[in-house]
Design an enzyme around this catalytic site. Structure first.
Site, PDB file in Angstrom:
ATOM      1  CD  GLU A 100      38.168  37.667  36.454  1.00 24.23           C
ATOM      2  OE1 GLU A 100      38.365  36.557  36.970  1.00 24.23           O
ATOM      3  OE2 GLU A 100      37.031  38.088  36.200  1.00 24.23           O
ATOM      4  CG  ASP A 104      32.529  34.432  29.321  1.00 27.16           C
ATOM      5  OD1 ASP A 104      32.710  34.229  28.120  1.00 27.16           O
ATOM      6  OD2 ASP A 104      31.522  34.002  29.928  1.00 27.16           O
ATOM      7  CE  LYS A 132      34.980  30.816  28.091  1.00 30.55           C
ATOM      8  NZ  LYS A 132      33.677  30.515  28.698  1.00 30.55           N
ATOM      9  NE  ARG A 166      35.859  27.210  43.190  1.00 32.92           N
ATOM     10  CZ  ARG A 166      35.450  28.252  42.479  1.00 32.92           C
ATOM     11  NH1 ARG A 166      36.239  28.813  41.590  1.00 32.92           N
ATOM     12  NH2 ARG A 166      34.241  28.757  42.653  1.00 32.92           N
TER      13      ARG A 166
HETATM   14  P1  5GP Z   1      32.554  37.817  32.717  1.00 32.39           P
HETATM   15  O1  5GP Z   1      32.040  38.866  33.620  1.00 32.39           O
HETATM   16  O2  5GP Z   1      33.814  38.222  31.972  1.00 32.39           O
HETATM   17  O3  5GP Z   1      31.500  37.304  31.767  1.00 32.39           O
HETATM   18  O4  5GP Z   1      32.838  36.553  33.607  1.00 32.39           O
HETATM   19  C1  5GP Z   1      33.991  36.336  34.245  1.00 32.39           C
HETATM   20  C2  5GP Z   1      33.808  35.226  35.261  1.00 32.39           C
HETATM   21  O5  5GP Z   1      32.890  34.231  34.814  1.00 32.39           O
HETATM   22  C3  5GP Z   1      35.110  34.484  35.455  1.00 32.39           C
HETATM   23  O6  5GP Z   1      35.900  35.092  36.441  1.00 32.39           O
HETATM   24  C4  5GP Z   1      34.632  33.103  35.852  1.00 32.39           C
HETATM   25  O7  5GP Z   1      34.381  33.056  37.225  1.00 32.39           O
HETATM   26  C5  5GP Z   1      33.331  32.933  35.112  1.00 32.39           C
HETATM   27  N1  5GP Z   1      33.536  32.205  33.856  1.00 32.39           N
HETATM   28  C6  5GP Z   1      33.483  32.672  32.602  1.00 32.39           C
HETATM   29  N2  5GP Z   1      33.747  31.721  31.705  1.00 32.39           N
HETATM   30  C7  5GP Z   1      33.989  30.596  32.416  1.00 32.39           C
HETATM   31  C8  5GP Z   1      34.357  29.241  32.047  1.00 32.39           C
HETATM   32  O8  5GP Z   1      34.529  28.860  30.883  1.00 32.39           O
HETATM   33  N3  5GP Z   1      34.530  28.380  33.082  1.00 32.39           N
HETATM   34  C9  5GP Z   1      34.361  28.734  34.388  1.00 32.39           C
HETATM   35  N4  5GP Z   1      34.555  27.789  35.292  1.00 32.39           N
HETATM   36  N5  5GP Z   1      34.033  29.988  34.760  1.00 32.39           N
HETATM   37  C10 5GP Z   1      33.855  30.906  33.788  1.00 32.39           C
END
Ligand code: 5GP
Length: 181
Positions: A100, A104, A132, A166
């Site tokens: 990954e 987040d 995070k 990207r």
């Molecule tokens: P989660 O399901 O853990 O909340 O989200 C994961 C996905 O959210 C990551 O693979 C990414 O695509 C997107 N994401 C989460 N935080 C960020 C960030 O700070 N920047 C970007 N560009 N994408 C993020």
């Protein structure tokens, strides 16, 4: 001519820092998975730059596959995880390493872990470029993580803002006016 690095307010991790951490991670995984022929599963699109570099630092036999999911629009989570591309190969009895870009809320990987567990892999391990931890909402822990980041929306090295940035070779945050546009 506009350049993407002019939109960056602050660099979080330089190309050199990333290169060093990714090399260390590749060596660590190679030691830990010796003799296990793992399959690396990249979660597109954010993983692609990280994964390309990581794989070239892995020295054990392994295979690679990808999934594509959608869980975000702009900088806010939609809460829903939608699978846009599933795996091409069987994972039954295989050691899986999920790759990954950033962990987040954990919703995406929590969903994928459960989804893939049903296919009876030997194990599922998570390797993320960034984590995070303060944002976690779902119970997911990454065994491997290169960088912990504060609660900020980062771009570059595969990570986008509305599909742009990207191709930035380092990781940073955009100037506030860019997010507001
Ligand atoms: P989660 O399901 O853990 O909340 O989200 C994961 C996905 O959210 C990551 O693979 C990414 O695509 C997107 N994401 C989460 N935080 C960020 C960030 O700070 N920047 C970007 N560009 N994408 C993020």
């Amino acid at each position: 001519m506009a350049k993407i690095n002019e939109d960056i307010e602050r660099v979080f991790f330089t190309e050199e820092e990333i290169k060093e951490k990714v090399a260390e991670l590749g060596a660590e995984i190679s030691r830990d998975f010796e003799g296990k022929n793992p399959i690396f599963i990249g979660v597109l699109k954010g993983c692609w730059v990280f994964m390309a570099d990581l794989m070239r630092n892995v020295s054990i036999p392994c295979s690679v596959d990808f999934m594509a999911v959608k869980s975000y629009a702009g900088t806010t989570s939609t809460g829903a995880v939608q699978i846009q591309k599933d795996l091409n190969e069987s994972i039954e009895g295989r050691h899986i390493i999920m790759v990954e870009d950033i962990l987040d809320t954990g919703r995406t990987l929590n969903y994928l872990e459960q989804y893939l567990s049903a296919r009876k892999p030997a194990s599922i391990t998570i390797a993320t470029l960034m984590d995070k931890p303060s944002r976690r909402q779902a119970p997911v822990a990454a065994r491997y993580s290169c960088f912990a980041v504060p609660d900020a929306f980062v771009v570059g090295y595969g990570l986008d803002y509305n599909e742009f940035y990207r191709n930035l070779p380092y990781i940073g945050v955009l100037k506030p006016e860019i997010y507001m546009d």
